[in-house]
Motif scaffolding. Sequence first.
Motif, PDB file in Angstrom:
ATOM      1  N   THR A  31       0.820  -1.209   0.000  1.00 45.52           N
ATOM      2  CA  THR A  31       0.000   0.000   0.000  1.00 45.52           C
ATOM      3  C   THR A  31       0.854   1.260   0.000  1.00 45.52           C
ATOM      4  O   THR A  31       0.618   2.197  -0.772  1.00 45.52           O
ATOM      5  N   GLY A  32       1.859   1.294   0.870  1.00 47.25           N
ATOM      6  CA  GLY A  32       2.730   2.459   0.961  1.00 47.25           C
ATOM      7  C   GLY A  32       3.450   2.768  -0.339  1.00 47.25           C
ATOM      8  O   GLY A  32       3.368   3.896  -0.846  1.00 47.25           O
ATOM      9  N   PRO A  33       4.166   1.776  -0.924  1.00 44.25           N
ATOM     10  CA  PRO A  33       4.836   2.052  -2.205  1.00 44.25           C
ATOM     11  C   PRO A  33       3.871   2.477  -3.308  1.00 44.25           C
ATOM     12  O   PRO A  33       4.193   3.345  -4.118  1.00 44.25           O
ATOM     13  N   ALA A  34       2.663   1.870  -3.340  1.00 46.30           N
ATOM     14  CA  ALA A  34       1.688   2.222  -4.378  1.00 46.30           C
ATOM     15  C   ALA A  34       1.236   3.674  -4.226  1.00 46.30           C
ATOM     16  O   ALA A  34       1.132   4.410  -5.214  1.00 46.30           O
ATOM     17  N   VAL A  35       0.970   4.102  -2.987  1.00 42.60           N
ATOM     18  CA  VAL A  35       0.556   5.482  -2.736  1.00 42.60           C
ATOM     19  C   VAL A  35       1.687   6.440  -3.092  1.00 42.60           C
ATOM     20  O   VAL A  35       1.472   7.493  -3.707  1.00 42.60           O
ATOM     21  N   PHE A  36       2.912   6.076  -2.726  1.00 46.66           N
ATOM     22  CA  PHE A  36       4.057   6.946  -2.996  1.00 46.66           C
ATOM     23  C   PHE A  36       4.241   7.136  -4.498  1.00 46.66           C
ATOM     24  O   PHE A  36       4.422   8.259  -4.976  1.00 46.66           O
ATOM     25  N   ILE A  37       4.184   6.040  -5.255  1.00 50.78           N
ATOM     26  CA  ILE A  37       4.374   6.131  -6.707  1.00 50.78           C
ATOM     27  C   ILE A  37       3.229   6.915  -7.354  1.00 50.78           C
ATOM     28  O   ILE A  37       3.441   7.759  -8.226  1.00 50.78           O
ATOM     29  N   GLY A  38       1.988   6.629  -6.918  1.00 53.45           N
ATOM     30  CA  GLY A  38       0.838   7.318  -7.491  1.00 53.45           C
ATOM     31  C   GLY A  38       0.871   8.813  -7.257  1.00 53.45           C
ATOM     32  O   GLY A  38       0.624   9.618  -8.173  1.00 53.45           O
ATOM     33  N   THR A  39       1.191   9.215  -6.037  1.00 53.45           N
ATOM     34  CA  THR A  39       1.225  10.645  -5.722  1.00 53.45           C
ATOM     35  C   THR A  39       2.429  11.336  -6.351  1.00 53.45           C
ATOM     36  O   THR A  39       2.426  12.554  -6.518  1.00 53.45           O
ATOM     37  N   THR A  40       3.467  10.561  -6.701  1.00 53.57           N
ATOM     38  CA  THR A  40       4.603  11.150  -7.418  1.00 53.57           C
ATOM     39  C   THR A  40       4.143  11.690  -8.768  1.00 53.57           C
ATOM     40  O   THR A  40       4.529  12.797  -9.174  1.00 53.57           O
ATOM     41  N   PHE A  41       3.300  10.928  -9.454  1.00 55.19           N
ATOM     42  CA  PHE A  41       2.770  11.395 -10.732  1.00 55.19           C
ATOM     43  C   PHE A  41       1.877  12.627 -10.543  1.00 55.19           C
ATOM     44  O   PHE A  41       1.893  13.548 -11.362  1.00 55.19           O
ATOM     45  N   VAL A  42       1.103  12.652  -9.454  1.00 54.59           N
ATOM     46  CA  VAL A  42       0.265  13.816  -9.166  1.00 54.59           C
ATOM     47  C   VAL A  42       1.146  15.038  -8.912  1.00 54.59           C
ATOM     48  O   VAL A  42       0.875  16.141  -9.412  1.00 54.59           O
ATOM     49  N   PHE A  43       2.208  14.851  -8.149  1.00 55.34           N
ATOM     50  CA  PHE A  43       3.130  15.945  -7.845  1.00 55.34           C
ATOM     51  C   PHE A  43       3.776  16.485  -9.115  1.00 55.34           C
ATOM     52  O   PHE A  43       3.839  17.706  -9.325  1.00 55.34           O
ATOM     53  N   LEU A  44       4.260  15.579  -9.979  1.00 56.26           N
ATOM     54  CA  LEU A  44       4.922  16.011 -11.205  1.00 56.26           C
ATOM     55  C   LEU A  44       3.947  16.712 -12.153  1.00 56.26           C
ATOM     56  O   LEU A  44       4.299  17.688 -12.818  1.00 56.26           O
ATOM     57  N   LEU A  45       2.697  16.212 -12.211  1.00 60.13           N
ATOM     58  CA  LEU A  45       1.684  16.857 -13.039  1.00 60.13           C
ATOM     59  C   LEU A  45       1.410  18.275 -12.558  1.00 60.13           C
ATOM     60  O   LEU A  45       1.372  19.229 -13.346  1.00 60.13           O
ATOM     61  N   GLY A  46       1.222  18.427 -11.245  1.00 59.67           N
ATOM     62  CA  GLY A  46       0.970  19.754 -10.695  1.00 59.67           C
ATOM     63  C   GLY A  46       2.149  20.686 -10.889  1.00 59.67           C
ATOM     64  O   GLY A  46       1.976  21.859 -11.227  1.00 59.67           O
ATOM     65  N   LEU A  47       3.374  20.149 -10.712  1.00 62.31           N
ATOM     66  CA  LEU A  47       4.563  20.974 -10.874  1.00 62.31           C
ATOM     67  C   LEU A  47       4.713  21.423 -12.320  1.00 62.31           C
ATOM     68  O   LEU A  47       5.059  22.580 -12.594  1.00 62.31           O
ATOM     69  N   TYR A  48       4.409  20.512 -13.253  1.00 65.31           N
ATOM     70  CA  TYR A  48       4.515  20.859 -14.671  1.00 65.31           C
ATOM     71  C   TYR A  48       3.521  21.963 -15.036  1.00 65.31           C
ATOM     72  O   TYR A  48       3.881  22.957 -15.687  1.00 65.31           O
ATOM     73  N   GLY A  49       2.260  21.801 -14.628  1.00 60.40           N
ATOM     74  CA  GLY A  49       1.262  22.818 -14.920  1.00 60.40           C
ATOM     75  C   GLY A  49       1.584  24.146 -14.271  1.00 60.40           C
ATOM     76  O   GLY A  49       1.393  25.216 -14.868  1.00 60.40           O
ATOM     77  N   TRP A  50       2.088  24.092 -13.055  1.00 62.90           N
ATOM     78  CA  TRP A  50       2.441  25.303 -12.310  1.00 62.90           C
ATOM     79  C   TRP A  50       3.564  26.057 -13.014  1.00 62.90           C
ATOM     80  O   TRP A  50       3.481  27.268 -13.265  1.00 62.90           O
ATOM     81  N   VAL A  51       4.656  25.327 -13.315  1.00 67.04           N
ATOM     82  CA  VAL A  51       5.797  25.947 -13.985  1.00 67.04           C
ATOM     83  C   VAL A  51       5.405  26.460 -15.362  1.00 67.04           C
ATOM     84  O   VAL A  51       5.796  27.555 -15.778  1.00 67.04           O
ATOM     85  N   TYR A  52       4.593  25.682 -16.080  1.00 65.23           N
ATOM     86  CA  TYR A  52       4.197  26.067 -17.431  1.00 65.23           C
ATOM     87  C   TYR A  52       3.469  27.400 -17.441  1.00 65.23           C
ATOM     88  O   TYR A  52       3.814  28.321 -18.182  1.00 65.23           O
ATOM     89  N   HIS A  53       2.439  27.525 -16.604  1.00 63.58           N
ATOM     90  CA  HIS A  53       1.639  28.742 -16.627  1.00 63.58           C
ATOM     91  C   HIS A  53       2.301  29.906 -15.906  1.00 63.58           C
ATOM     92  O   HIS A  53       2.025  31.058 -16.213  1.00 63.58           O
ATOM     93  N   ALA A  54       3.199  29.607 -14.956  1.00 61.13           N
ATOM     94  CA  ALA A  54       3.871  30.686 -14.234  1.00 61.13           C
ATOM     95  C   ALA A  54       5.018  31.281 -15.033  1.00 61.13           C
ATOM     96  O   ALA A  54       5.315  32.474 -14.916  1.00 61.13           O
ATOM     97  N   PHE A  55       5.669  30.456 -15.879  1.00 62.82           N
ATOM     98  CA  PHE A  55       6.866  30.929 -16.569  1.00 62.82           C
ATOM     99  C   PHE A  55       6.793  30.777 -18.076  1.00 62.82           C
ATOM    100  O   PHE A  55       6.987  31.745 -18.809  1.00 62.82           O
TER     101      PHE A  55
END
Length: 303
Positions: free
Chosen positions: A78-102
């Motif tokens: 459960t722990g590794p699955a949550v960690f991997i899944g939220t990593t993709f969420v983090f990268l998606l949010g970071l990409y959208g944030w950086v894209y629209h901010a810069f």
Amino acid sequence: MVGPKAAGMSHDHADDGGHALPGDDGGHHLPAVEDWPKGFGEASWWPFITAVGAAGFYLGAALLILGTGENPLVPRMTGPAVFIGTTFVFLLGLYGWVYHAFVKAFWSGGHGDNSGLRWGMILFLGSEIATFGAGFVYYFFIRGSAAWQPELYPELFGSLIIANTTILLISSVTLHFAHTSLLKGNRERFVGLLGLTLLLGLIFMGGQVYEYYEFIVHEGFVVLPGSGQSVFASAFYGLTGLHGLHVTLGAVLLAVVFIRSLFGQYSPERHTSISTVSMYWHFVDAVWVFLVVVIYVGGSYSF
């Protein structure tokens, strides 16, 4: 990050300095010119998505601990699955944030006052000092307690640490001169030194992975109850792992700005993201020097 049109931007869409003019989209993409969701003015959900992904790292780590032992409270994966899944969420949010901010803002020709972004980074680094400070306080408690048993620990300070530290410090120097080269209008030197900084960061990360491999596989330096090393090992891997996570994030940011530089972005007048990434990278380097002195040298010698 940016479509191929950016590299071949015609004179009809740029000024004499090769900078994007207002109304030129530079071929940017994802997912639309306007931020999401529409109708909220300056509000954006990208930072919120990034924060949710980052919080998932801690949730995954907690579930990983709860899934260990003879009677785990949750399934082991459960722990590794949550960690991997939220990593993709983090990268998606970071990409959208950086894209629209810069990225989108750059090609739309917006200049504006970017001092708020710099102050935002300063405040973020202030919170990072508190985060690392908590880990160092934990280490100092161990250092002054009966749990401190240096005779059981492997040799921490050696040639690998000296080499890795040298590489990271050189990367700070190359990033500094990359930034100054940009301010002087020397784009070729700027791009070259920025790429070298990214390469040095990746080499440092590889060195830390190799160090972990040596400690865990060959030295048996692990966090196991009753081993005599577990208390110090938890502090060691907690602090060095936290720093490694920050170096990884810094490398991602360096890769983003490096790719943008290859597409012709940044100029002596427009370099906010270079400034903020530089601040972050220099901070990570400074933390590493303190970490080497306190953990590696302090853990190897008695004072």
